[in-house]
Design a protein around this motif. Structure first.
Motif, PDB file in Angstrom:
ATOM      1  N   ARG A  18       0.846  -1.187   0.000  1.00  9.82           N
ATOM      2  CA  ARG A  18       0.000   0.000   0.000  1.00  9.82           C
ATOM      3  C   ARG A  18       0.881   1.235   0.000  1.00  9.82           C
ATOM      4  NH1 ARG A  18      -3.894  -2.118   4.953  1.00  9.82           N
ATOM      5  NH2 ARG A  18      -4.989  -3.744   3.759  1.00  9.82           N
ATOM      6  N   VAL A  19       0.443   2.279  -0.708  1.00 13.49           N
ATOM      7  CA  VAL A  19       1.269   3.478  -0.838  1.00 13.49           C
ATOM      8  C   VAL A  19       0.444   4.720  -0.548  1.00 13.49           C
ATOM      9  CG1 VAL A  19       2.837   2.417  -2.504  1.00 13.49           C
ATOM     10  CG2 VAL A  19       0.828   3.658  -3.336  1.00 13.49           C
ATOM     11  N   ALA A  20       1.147   5.766  -0.125  1.00 15.99           N
ATOM     12  CA  ALA A  20       0.524   7.061   0.156  1.00 15.99           C
ATOM     13  C   ALA A  20       1.060   8.091  -0.832  1.00 15.99           C
ATOM     14  CB  ALA A  20       0.824   7.495   1.591  1.00 15.99           C
ATOM     15  N   ILE A  21       0.159   8.673  -1.589  1.00 19.04           N
ATOM     16  CA  ILE A  21       0.516   9.666  -2.598  1.00 19.04           C
ATOM     17  C   ILE A  21      -0.320  10.911  -2.329  1.00 19.04           C
ATOM     18  CG2 ILE A  21       0.628  10.157  -5.070  1.00 19.04           C
ATOM     19  CD1 ILE A  21       0.545   7.134  -5.559  1.00 19.04           C
ATOM     20  N   ALA A 209      -8.594  -6.433 -14.587  1.00 19.64           N
ATOM     21  CA  ALA A 209      -7.432  -6.119 -15.408  1.00 19.64           C
ATOM     22  C   ALA A 209      -6.123  -6.187 -14.628  1.00 19.64           C
ATOM     23  CB  ALA A 209      -7.580  -4.725 -16.015  1.00 19.64           C
ATOM     24  N   GLY A 210      -6.198  -6.365 -13.307  1.00 22.26           N
ATOM     25  CA  GLY A 210      -4.998  -6.405 -12.485  1.00 22.26           C
ATOM     26  C   GLY A 210      -4.350  -5.050 -12.297  1.00 22.26           C
ATOM     27  N   LEU A 211      -5.153  -3.974 -12.374  1.00 21.60           N
ATOM     28  CA  LEU A 211      -4.623  -2.625 -12.210  1.00 21.60           C
ATOM     29  C   LEU A 211      -4.852  -2.138 -10.780  1.00 21.60           C
ATOM     30  CD1 LEU A 211      -5.702  -0.700 -15.436  1.00 21.60           C
ATOM     31  CD2 LEU A 211      -3.390  -1.301 -14.737  1.00 21.60           C
ATOM     32  N   PRO A 212      -3.835  -1.552 -10.155  1.00 20.49           N
ATOM     33  CA  PRO A 212      -4.035  -0.997  -8.817  1.00 20.49           C
ATOM     34  C   PRO A 212      -4.934   0.229  -8.862  1.00 20.49           C
ATOM     35  CG  PRO A 212      -1.781  -0.634  -9.556  1.00 20.49           C
ATOM     36  CD  PRO A 212      -2.437  -1.447 -10.600  1.00 20.49           C
ATOM     37  N   LEU A 213      -5.689   0.406  -7.780  1.00 19.51           N
ATOM     38  CA  LEU A 213      -6.608   1.528  -7.656  1.00 19.51           C
ATOM     39  C   LEU A 213      -6.169   2.453  -6.528  1.00 19.51           C
ATOM     40  CD1 LEU A 213     -10.310   0.235  -7.888  1.00 19.51           C
ATOM     41  CD2 LEU A 213      -9.246   1.998  -9.309  1.00 19.51           C
ATOM     42  N   ALA A 233      -3.597   2.462  -3.177  1.00 16.26           N
ATOM     43  CA  ALA A 233      -3.027   3.794  -2.968  1.00 16.26           C
ATOM     44  C   ALA A 233      -4.061   4.713  -2.338  1.00 16.26           C
ATOM     45  CB  ALA A 233      -2.548   4.388  -4.294  1.00 16.26           C
ATOM     46  N   ILE A 234      -3.611   5.507  -1.378  1.00 15.89           N
ATOM     47  CA  ILE A 234      -4.466   6.538  -0.802  1.00 15.89           C
ATOM     48  C   ILE A 234      -3.833   7.891  -1.098  1.00 15.89           C
ATOM     49  CG2 ILE A 234      -5.517   5.130   0.993  1.00 15.89           C
ATOM     50  CD1 ILE A 234      -3.415   6.274   2.947  1.00 15.89           C
ATOM     51  N   ALA A 235      -4.690   8.896  -1.246  1.00 14.19           N
ATOM     52  CA  ALA A 235      -4.221  10.233  -1.596  1.00 14.19           C
ATOM     53  C   ALA A 235      -4.855  11.265  -0.686  1.00 14.19           C
ATOM     54  CB  ALA A 235      -4.562  10.547  -3.054  1.00 14.19           C
ATOM     55  N   GLY A 236      -4.050  12.244  -0.300  1.00 12.74           N
ATOM     56  CA  GLY A 236      -4.548  13.378   0.465  1.00 12.74           C
ATOM     57  C   GLY A 236      -4.117  14.669  -0.203  1.00 12.74           C
ATOM     58  N   PHE A 237      -4.423  15.789   0.422  1.00 11.18           N
ATOM     59  CA  PHE A 237      -4.123  17.106  -0.138  1.00 11.18           C
ATOM     60  C   PHE A 237      -3.365  17.937   0.887  1.00 11.18           C
ATOM     61  CE2 PHE A 237      -7.821  15.508  -2.256  1.00 11.18           C
ATOM     62  CZ  PHE A 237      -7.751  15.971  -3.562  1.00 11.18           C
ATOM     63  N   ASP A 238      -2.253  18.523   0.470  1.00  7.31           N
ATOM     64  CA  ASP A 238      -1.453  19.318   1.402  1.00  7.31           C
ATOM     65  C   ASP A 238      -2.265  20.430   2.059  1.00  7.31           C
ATOM     66  OD1 ASP A 238      -1.704  20.792  -0.968  1.00  7.31           O
ATOM     67  OD2 ASP A 238       0.350  21.534  -0.936  1.00  7.31           O
TER      68      ASP A 238
END
Length: 255
Positions: A18-21, A209-213, A233-238
């Motif tokens: 898992r990644v944080a972007i 399709a085996g694509l990460p979301l 992946a999770i995303a936030g805003f500065d």
């Protein structure tokens, strides 16, 4: 010249990590450097909305040096000239908005690759320093290390999602809930059946399709909810993090 592996691209394509972007809207190398040093896996420098110009974007890309954080630029449109310029600043990836069809997705991939695989023009005079390579070896050393992120944020994209997912060269799909719910006629109503059905179709297509979301998560509860549904992946805003923390601290003064 062999460069170190792009850690974020490796995680997305070769692991279940898992990644944080985070999306960076503040035109500041200081903010970018702090977030990269704090452990962000990637930062999406937002040139679609807000005040970031090319000079700021270059400084922000450079500010990630010495970390494992991948500097990615969200461009305002799927346009080869726009993509070329920010890649030539040294960006390690592009986040494309308003991808509506498989043809849009193929064009996005093409914008990031040199002929004969794509349409990118060569001019990596600045980027060679960011990538620590030289001009003769730049293409071979960097082209397949770039990260391609597509935003799924329209009714058309949902209708065409299976075909979009079949396009080669996509690293991550991000469900942009605010834009998607707005385009579906239910702005901010994330639990509306129409919105939930659309998101379910995206999730099913990506899984097949085996694509990460990826998706937006502004709390641990939101992040856990996405992970439970298979998101990687999770995303936030500065700016939202800054506002929330400032508001929290103001609360400490109230009696």
């Amino acid at each position: 010249m062999t460069l170190p592996e792009n850690r974020l691209k490796h995680c997305l394509s070769n692991t279940d990590d898992r990644v944080a972007i985070h999306i960076v809207t503040i035109p500041s190398a200081v903010v970018t450097q702090a977030m990269a040093a704090a452990g962000a896996d990637g930062l999406i420098i937002d040139m679609e909305h807000g005040a970031i110009d090319h000079a700021s974007a270059h400084a922000m890309i450079a500010a990630t040096a010495g970390t494992h954080c991948a500097p990615i630029v969200r461009v305002p449109e799927i346009d080869a000239a726009v993509v070329k310029r920010v890649l030539d600043l040294g960006a390690e990836g592009i986040c494309f908005p308003l991808v509506r069809t498989a043809e849009d997705a193929r064009h996005a991939v093409s914008c990031m690759r040199y002929p004969p695989r794509g349409v990118r023009g060569f001019g990596a005079f600045i980027a060679q320093s960011r990538w620590q390579t030289d001009l003769p070896s730049f293409r071979e050393a960097t082209e397949d290390r770039l990260i391609n992120i597509l935003l799924i944020e329209t009714r058309d994209a949902v209708q065409n999602i299976e075909e979009i997912c079949a396009v080669e060269g996509i690293d991550l799909l991000v469900v942009a809930m605010f834009d998607l719910s707005t385009d579906l006629g239910h702005m901010g109503e994330f639990d509306h059946p129409v919105v939930r059905d659309a998101v379910g179709r995206i999730e099913a297509a990506a899984k097949a399709a085996g694509l990460p979301l990826g998706g937006n998560a502004l709390s641990r509860e939101m992040a856990d909810g996405l992970f439970d549904r298979g998101y990687r992946a999770i995303a936030g805003f500065d700016l939202l993090w800054l506002r929330a923390k400032t508001s929290e601290i103001k609360g400490w003064t109230e009696t």
